[in-house]
Design an enzyme around this catalytic site. Structure first.
Site, PDB file in Angstrom:
ATOM      1  N   LYS A  29     -56.495 -38.779  -9.408  1.00 10.45           N
ATOM      2  CA  LYS A  29     -56.346 -38.740 -10.885  1.00 10.45           C
ATOM      3  C   LYS A  29     -57.042 -37.498 -11.568  1.00 10.45           C
ATOM      4  CE  LYS A  29     -60.266 -42.040 -12.213  1.00 10.45           C
ATOM      5  NZ  LYS A  29     -60.666 -43.323 -12.186  1.00 10.45           N
ATOM      6  N   ARG A 124     -66.376 -53.868 -16.841  1.00  8.61           N
ATOM      7  CA  ARG A 124     -64.996 -53.387 -17.054  1.00  8.61           C
ATOM      8  C   ARG A 124     -63.826 -54.157 -16.368  1.00  8.61           C
ATOM      9  NH1 ARG A 124     -63.053 -47.132 -15.638  1.00  8.61           N
ATOM     10  NH2 ARG A 124     -62.416 -48.061 -13.507  1.00  8.61           N
TER      11      ARG A 124
HETATM   12  C1  LIG Z   1     -61.595 -43.203 -11.293  1.00  7.01           C
HETATM   13  C2  LIG Z   1     -61.711 -44.630 -10.152  1.00  7.01           C
HETATM   14  C3  LIG Z   1     -62.188 -44.328  -9.235  1.00  7.01           C
HETATM   15  C4  LIG Z   1     -62.751 -43.180  -8.657  1.00  7.01           C
HETATM   16  O1  LIG Z   1     -64.077 -42.810  -9.263  1.00  7.01           O
HETATM   17  P1  LIG Z   1     -64.919 -41.374  -8.838  1.00  7.01           P
HETATM   18  O2  LIG Z   1     -66.194 -41.508  -9.424  1.00  7.01           O
HETATM   19  O3  LIG Z   1     -64.156 -40.306  -9.068  1.00  7.01           O
HETATM   20  O4  LIG Z   1     -65.078 -41.403  -7.331  1.00  7.01           O
HETATM   21  C5  LIG Z   1     -62.538 -45.674  -8.099  1.00  7.01           C
HETATM   22  N1  LIG Z   1     -61.973 -46.587  -8.623  1.00  7.01           N
HETATM   23  C6  LIG Z   1     -61.290 -46.806  -9.758  1.00  7.01           C
HETATM   24  C7  LIG Z   1     -60.795 -48.362 -10.153  1.00  7.01           C
HETATM   25  C8  LIG Z   1     -61.428 -45.589 -10.707  1.00  7.01           C
HETATM   26  O5  LIG Z   1     -61.050 -46.017 -11.950  1.00  7.01           O
END
Ligand SMILES: *Cc1c(COP(=O)(O)O)cnc(C)c1O
Length: 358
Positions: A29, A124
């Protein structure tokens, strides 16, 4: 983006976690679902791709990537038709969204797999632990969707650390769902890059039922995210932002005149006398990146930033037209990838132009 570094980081994480029985979901992302970055992750052995946005999944599929995909943010109800078309798995938390996904999958003639997210304290996304069995049961009762697993996400909202206690709780919940519903969970997804400290701490303890981590930042920037320490063996230089010098002069550093707000309304920085140094303006600003997340070259210092100007001090002037290389943190990377003014290059390191300073 240095694909060789991303490939290296993903490969090290995959091979370090594999002996623990943990596979890696490579999260794209922060790079807008870049097919090149996703390809480097897949070549390095990630089990699937994780994305929070359906638009990015469409980009990946449009580029011909057929790997398993997981939507790691609960789908928008308004997008469920697009979701079942490009995601194999969705993380879910809302019964009404699950119902909409069920209907969309039925209409598309597919079976959509679901991971029910549980909130273990970061507040969250996720159902509360006591509601997990019921939420999983509702998935089982609907056509077109299949219960694929459970997952949790910590650290992102409140900095809650994944630890032995909450990870054991997730394992217990997996057992509880299976026992209550007579199903087998394929995926127990323990978290994100903030989970690396837990996963790599004491191998003797074991990771229980957890068999997946969704990793973005650690692959892209080489750091765990609780303390932003470099992960041993990973490269922290996979992402760079190059900006062009548009002015560079030796001039006084102390402002002259009555002082009020700056472009962004913040209290102006206290006058810092750097007499004799050069002030260099590079053509980048808040509209392109997070200036606070930039790491300037050695010997230079970021003095301030507005929408489209970033002021750097350096011992001597630089040439207009020269490029300065900045390291980026997650926030700076995310915004740079999202700015239409920033050109996104994915290439092997040797092809990246040498920094003009530092
Ligand atoms: C963004 C996100 C991740 C990845 O997080 P990083 O800190 O970039 O490894 C994993 N799970 C969810 C639900 C996220 O929103």
């Amino acid at each position: 983006m240095d694909l060789a570094a991303i490939h290296h980081n993903a490969g090290v994480l995959v091979s370090t976690l594999a002996p623990l029985g943990i596979a890696v979901t490579g999260v794209t992302k922060a790079v807008l679902g870049s097919p090149a970055v996703a390809g480097a992750m897949l070549d390095a052995g990630v089990a699937r791709l994780g994305e929070s946005r359906v638009e990015n999944l469409e980009r990946l599929r449009g580029a011909g990537i057929t790997a398993e995909t997981m939507l790691i943010r609960s789908p928008m109800r308004s997008q469920v038709d697009r979701v079942v078309a490009v995601a194999d798995i969705s993380c879910v938390t809302e019964a009404s969204v699950v119902e909409a996904l069920s209907a969309a999958a039925m209409a598309a003639g597919t079976v959509h797999r679901l991971v029910v997210m549980v909130d273990l304290g970061d507040r969250r996304e996720g159902v509360l632990p006591d509601d997990l069995v019921d939420a999983a049961r509702r998935v089982l009762e609907l056509p077109g969707v299949r219960l694929h697993g459970i997952g949790t996400n910590l650290a992102c909202q409140n900095g809650v650390c994944p630890d032995l206690t909450n990870m054991a709780q997730l394992s217990d919940l997996a057992d509880r769902v299976e026992a209550a519903l007579g199903v087998e969970l394929v995926l127990v997804s323990g978290g994100n890059s903030a989970n690396l400290e837990w996963a790599l701490s004491d191998p003797a303890v074991g990771v229980g039922r957890i068999n997946d981590l969704r990793l973005g930042e650690s692959i892209l920037l080489g750091r765990e995210t609780l303390h932003r320490h470099p992960v041993p063996g990973l490269r922290v230089d996979a992402a760079s932002l190059f900006a062009e010098v548009i002015e560079s002069k030796v001039k006084p550093s102390t402002p002259v005149g009555r002082i009020a707000q700056t472009a962004f309304g913040w209290a102006p920085p206290g006058p810092l006398d750097e007499a004799g140094t050069a002030r260099t303006i590079v053509a980048i600003g808040h509209q392109d990146t997070d200036p606070a997340g930039l790491d300037p070259p050695l010997g230079t210092r970021i003095v301030g930033a507005s929408s489209d100007h970033l002021v750097v001090s350096s011992p001597t002037p630089l040439e207009a037209g020269a490029e300065i290389r900045f390291g980026v943190d997650y926030s700076a990377l995310l915004r740079a990838m999202t700015s239409p003014f920033v050109e996104h290059l994915v290439e092997p390191r040797a092809d990246v132009r040498a920094p003009a300073a530092g």
